[in-house]
Design a protein around this motif. Structure first.
Motif, short mmCIF file in Angstrom:
data_model
loop_
_atom_site.label_atom_id
_atom_site.label_comp_id
_atom_site.label_asym_id
_atom_site.label_seq_id
_atom_site.Cartn_x
_atom_site.Cartn_y
_atom_site.Cartn_z
N ARG A 332 146.92 -19.09 128.45
CA ARG A 332 146.76 -18.26 129.85
C ARG A 332 146.73 -16.64 129.58
NH1 ARG A 332 149.90 -16.18 134.23
NH2 ARG A 332 151.97 -16.89 133.07
N ILE A 333 146.01 -16.20 130.33
CA ILE A 333 145.53 -14.78 129.96
C ILE A 333 145.98 -13.86 131.34
CG2 ILE A 333 143.56 -13.30 129.98
CD1 ILE A 333 141.88 -15.70 128.63
N ILE A 334 146.65 -12.92 130.80
CA ILE A 334 147.13 -11.86 131.59
C ILE A 334 146.24 -10.49 131.52
CG2 ILE A 334 149.16 -10.26 132.50
CD1 ILE A 334 151.01 -12.67 131.87
N PHE A 335 145.36 -10.03 132.18
CA PHE A 335 144.65 -8.96 132.00
C PHE A 335 145.15 -7.78 132.42
CE2 PHE A 335 141.10 -6.31 132.00
CZ PHE A 335 140.16 -6.82 131.12
N LEU A 336 145.41 -6.76 131.83
CA LEU A 336 145.92 -5.35 132.31
C LEU A 336 144.79 -4.23 132.57
CD1 LEU A 336 149.35 -4.57 130.34
CD2 LEU A 336 149.03 -5.27 132.71
N HIS A 337 145.10 -3.61 133.34
CA HIS A 337 143.78 -2.59 133.43
C HIS A 337 144.58 -1.57 134.12
CE1 HIS A 337 140.25 -0.18 133.74
NE2 HIS A 337 140.17 -0.37 135.05
N GLU A 338 144.62 -0.15 133.57
CA GLU A 338 145.26 1.01 133.96
C GLU A 338 146.74 0.67 134.40
OE1 GLU A 338 142.42 2.57 137.10
OE2 GLU A 338 141.31 3.50 135.26
N GLY A 339 147.19 -0.11 133.84
CA GLY A 339 148.93 -0.32 133.93
C GLY A 339 149.20 -1.31 134.85
N LYS A 340 148.28 -1.99 135.32
CA LYS A 340 148.63 -2.98 136.44
C LYS A 340 147.86 -4.42 135.87
CE LYS A 340 148.68 -0.81 140.69
NZ LYS A 340 147.93 -0.33 141.77
N VAL A 341 148.49 -5.29 136.30
CA VAL A 341 147.74 -6.57 136.18
C VAL A 341 146.59 -6.87 137.12
CG1 VAL A 341 147.87 -9.31 136.20
CG2 VAL A 341 149.84 -7.95 135.27
N VAL A 342 145.31 -6.98 136.73
CA VAL A 342 144.31 -7.25 137.49
C VAL A 342 143.91 -8.66 137.77
CG1 VAL A 342 143.66 -4.29 137.61
CG2 VAL A 342 142.63 -6.44 135.61
N TRP A 343 144.01 -9.32 136.69
CA TRP A 343 143.56 -10.66 136.80
C TRP A 343 144.48 -11.91 136.04
CZ3 TRP A 343 141.82 -14.45 133.17
CH2 TRP A 343 141.27 -15.32 133.76
N GLN A 344 144.76 -12.83 136.24
CA GLN A 344 145.40 -13.89 135.58
C GLN A 344 144.55 -15.19 135.50
OE1 GLN A 344 149.84 -14.13 135.67
NE2 GLN A 344 149.63 -12.54 137.03
N GLY A 345 144.73 -15.96 134.55
CA GLY A 345 143.81 -17.10 134.52
C GLY A 345 143.87 -18.07 133.24
N ASP A 346 143.41 -18.97 133.15
CA ASP A 346 143.38 -19.79 131.94
C ASP A 346 141.95 -19.59 131.40
OD1 ASP A 346 141.31 -21.43 132.95
OD2 ASP A 346 142.84 -23.24 133.58
N GLN A 347 141.81 -20.26 130.16
CA GLN A 347 140.68 -19.93 129.22
C GLN A 347 139.46 -20.36 130.17
OE1 GLN A 347 140.04 -18.97 126.41
NE2 GLN A 347 141.97 -19.04 125.53
N GLN A 348 139.37 -21.38 130.86
CA GLN A 348 138.09 -21.75 131.65
C GLN A 348 138.12 -20.69 132.61
OE1 GLN A 348 136.26 -23.81 130.18
NE2 GLN A 348 134.54 -23.29 132.04
N ASP A 349 138.81 -20.35 133.51
CA ASP A 349 138.64 -19.14 134.39
C ASP A 349 138.01 -17.72 133.55
OD1 ASP A 349 139.84 -20.84 136.21
OD2 ASP A 349 141.85 -20.08 135.99
N PHE A 350 138.70 -17.68 132.56
CA PHE A 350 138.46 -16.55 131.96
C PHE A 350 136.93 -16.42 131.46
CE2 PHE A 350 137.96 -13.95 127.84
CZ PHE A 350 138.31 -12.52 128.30
#
Ligand SMILES: Nc1ncnc2c1ncn2[C@@H]1O[C@H](COP(=O)(O)OP(=O)(O)OP(=O)(O)O)[C@@H](O)[C@H]1O
Length: 373
Positions: A332-350
Motif C-alpha cells: 500500500r502506498i501513501i503519497f506525500l506532496h508538500e507535506g500532506k497526504v494527497v493520495w493513498q492506495g494499493d499497487q493496482q490503484d497506483f
C-alpha cells in the motif's frame, strides 16, 4: 555497557577520524561521536542503522543535525503512564494533522494517515516533501510542532505532557521529558529505522556493528551475541563475514549488514516471540535501494519482503523513489506532496489512478502540479 565502552575506547579515535567527511556532515559526525554510543542509544530506543550522506558511514543520524539531546525525548512505548486512549487495535502508527518545520521551512503541513499492523507500506512523493521527516517523527528523532502521532495507540503528545513540563510541543517540554523520560521509559514497541546509507562504524567489524545493540543493552554473553549476529547475517544472506570491515564490502552488502543490525533484537522490548524468535513490530527503511544497481536492488527488495514473510518483521514502511521498490516491496502506498497526504492506495490503484499529482510522479512528466522551480 562496559563491553561497548571498551570496544568504543579501543576504536573510537580511528572511527572519529574515518567518519569525518567534511562540511555539515562532519560537524554532525563530530557531535554525534563526542558521546559514547551508549548515551546516544539510550535516547531514542530505536534501532538506527543506515545513515545519511552518500559514501558516508555515519553511525548515528542525529536528525536535526543539531541537538543530539532531542533524541532523548521520544523513546517509544512502555511507560505505564503512556495513554492507551484512542487506541485502535490494528493501527500501529497514526499521524493526526502533523505539522513540522525546520526553521522557516514548513515540511509537514497537516499530514494524517494510519498504518495498520502487518502492512507493507511505501511512503513516496517528490523530493523534499517530508518522507524522511515522517520516519524520524515516528522513531522519535524529532518531535512534531503540532498535531499528534500515535504509536501503537499511544499518543506521544500526551506522553510528553505527562513527563514534561510544558504543553507537549515546546522545546522546554521536550527537554523536560528527556530528563525524566530516560529513566522511566521502557521500549514496548520494537522499532527499527534503517537509514539511507551505510551508517556502519567503519572501525568496527561487521560482527561488532551487527551486534552493537546487544553489546549496548543486553546481558548476553559474547558467545550468545555472536550467535545472534550470525543468525541475523544469515537472514540477509551474508554468512561468515563477521570479521570483515565495512570498507571491504560493496554498497549493497553494507545495506544488508545494516539491515541485519536492524533485526538483531535484544529481546528487552515487548516484541512478540514467534517460533522462538523476537519479532520487530515495525521496521522503517529510508531509501533502501538508493544507489544500487537493478539486481542488487532486487536482492534488497526481496529481502525486505522475506523478512516480513518469514515472521521476523511484522510491519514495515519503505520510503523510496525507485519504481522497482514500490512495485516489489510495497503493498500500500501513501503519497506525500508538500507535506500532506494527497493520495493513498494499493499497487493496482497506483498504476491506474488519474490523480494528477500521482500521475505526473509516475510518468516523470515535467508538466503537472509537481514543480521543482
Ligand atoms: N533536521 C533538519 N534541519 C533542517 N532542515 C531539514 C531537516 N530535516 C529535513 N530538513 C529539510 O526538510 C525538507 C524535507 O526533508 P525530508 O528529508 O523529509 O524530505 P524527503 O521527502 O524525504 O526528500 P527526499 O525524497 O529528497 O529524500 C528538506 O528540504 C530538508 O532539507
Amino acid at each position: 555497557m562496559a563491553r561497548t565502552a571498551a570496544l568504543w575506547t579501543r576504536k573510537a579515535a580511528s572511527a572519529r577520524v574515518s567518519r569525518l567527511g567534511g562540511g555539515a556532515d562532519a560537524s554532525l559526525a563530530s557531535s554525534s561521536l563526542s558521546l559514547p554510543p551508549t548515551r546516544r542509544r539510550r535516547r531514542h530506543g530505536v534501532t538506527l542503522a543506515w545513515g545519511r550522506g552518500e559514501g558516508g558511514s555515519q553511525a548515528w543520524d542525529s536528525d536535526d543535525w543539531g541537538d543530539p539531546y532531542e533524541n532523548e525525548v521520544l523513546s517509544r512505548g512502555g511507560d505505564a503512564e503512556f495513554s492507551d486512549r484512542g487506541k485502535e487495535d490494528d493501527v500501529v502508527i497514526e499521524f493526526r494533522d502533523v505539522w513540522k518545520s525546520f526553521g522557516s521551512k514548513g515540511v509537514l503541513r497537516g499530514a494524517s494517515f494510519k498504518i495498520k499492523r502487518g502492512e507493507a507500506i511505501g511512503i513516496i512523493g517528490p523530493s523534499g516533501t517530508g518522507k524522511s521527516t515522517a520516519l524520524r517523527l515516528i522513531s522519535g528523532l524529532v518531535s512534531p510542532d503540532s498535531g499528534d502521532i500515535l504509536v501503537d495507540g499511544r499518543s506521544i503528545l500526551e506522553d510528553r505532557r505527562k513527563k514534561g513540563t510544558g504543553d507537549g510541543n515546546g522545546a522546554e517540554d521536550v527537554l523536560g521529558a528527556a530528563t525524566e523520560g530516560r529513566a522511566k521509559t521502557n521500549i514496548q514497541l520494537q522499532l527499527g529505522l534503517v537509514f539511507q546509507n551505510g551508517a556502519l562504524f567503519d572501525s568496527l567489524t561487521v560482527g561488532e556493528n551487527v551486534g552493537f545493540r546487544l553489546y549496548e543493552h543486553s546481558s548476553l554473553s559474547q558467545g550468545e551475541i555472536m550467535e545472534r549476529v550470525s543468525d541475523s547475517l544469515a537472514k540477509v544472506g551474508l554468512n561468515g563475514i563477521e570479521e570483515r570491515y565495512p570498507s571491504e564490502l560493496s554498497g549493497g552488502m553494507k545495506k544488508r549488514v545494516a539491515l541485519a543490525r536492524a533485526i538483531t533484537n535484544d529481546g528487552d522490548g515487548s516484541g512478540v516471540r514467534a517460533e522462538g524468535e523476537m519479532v520487530e513490530e515495525l521496521i522503517m527503511y529510508d531509501e533502501p535501494t538508493a544507489g544500487l544497481d537493478p539486481v542488487a536492488s532486487t536482492v534488497v527488495e526481496d529481502l525486505i519482503r522475506s523478512l516480513k514473510d518469514k515472521g521476523g518483521v511484522r510491519t514495515y514502511i519503505v520510503v523510496t523513489h525507485q519504481a522497482s521498490t514500490i512495485a516489489r516491496a510495497v503493498d500500500r502506498i501513501i503519497f506525500l506532496h508538500e507535506g500532506k497526504v494527497v493520495w493513498q492506495g494499493d499497487q493496482q490503484d497506483f498504476k491506474t489512478t488519474k490523480e494528477p499529482i500521482v500521475d505526473q510522479f509516475r510518468s516523470g512528466s515535467l508538466s503537472g502540479p509537481i514543480s521543482y522551480v
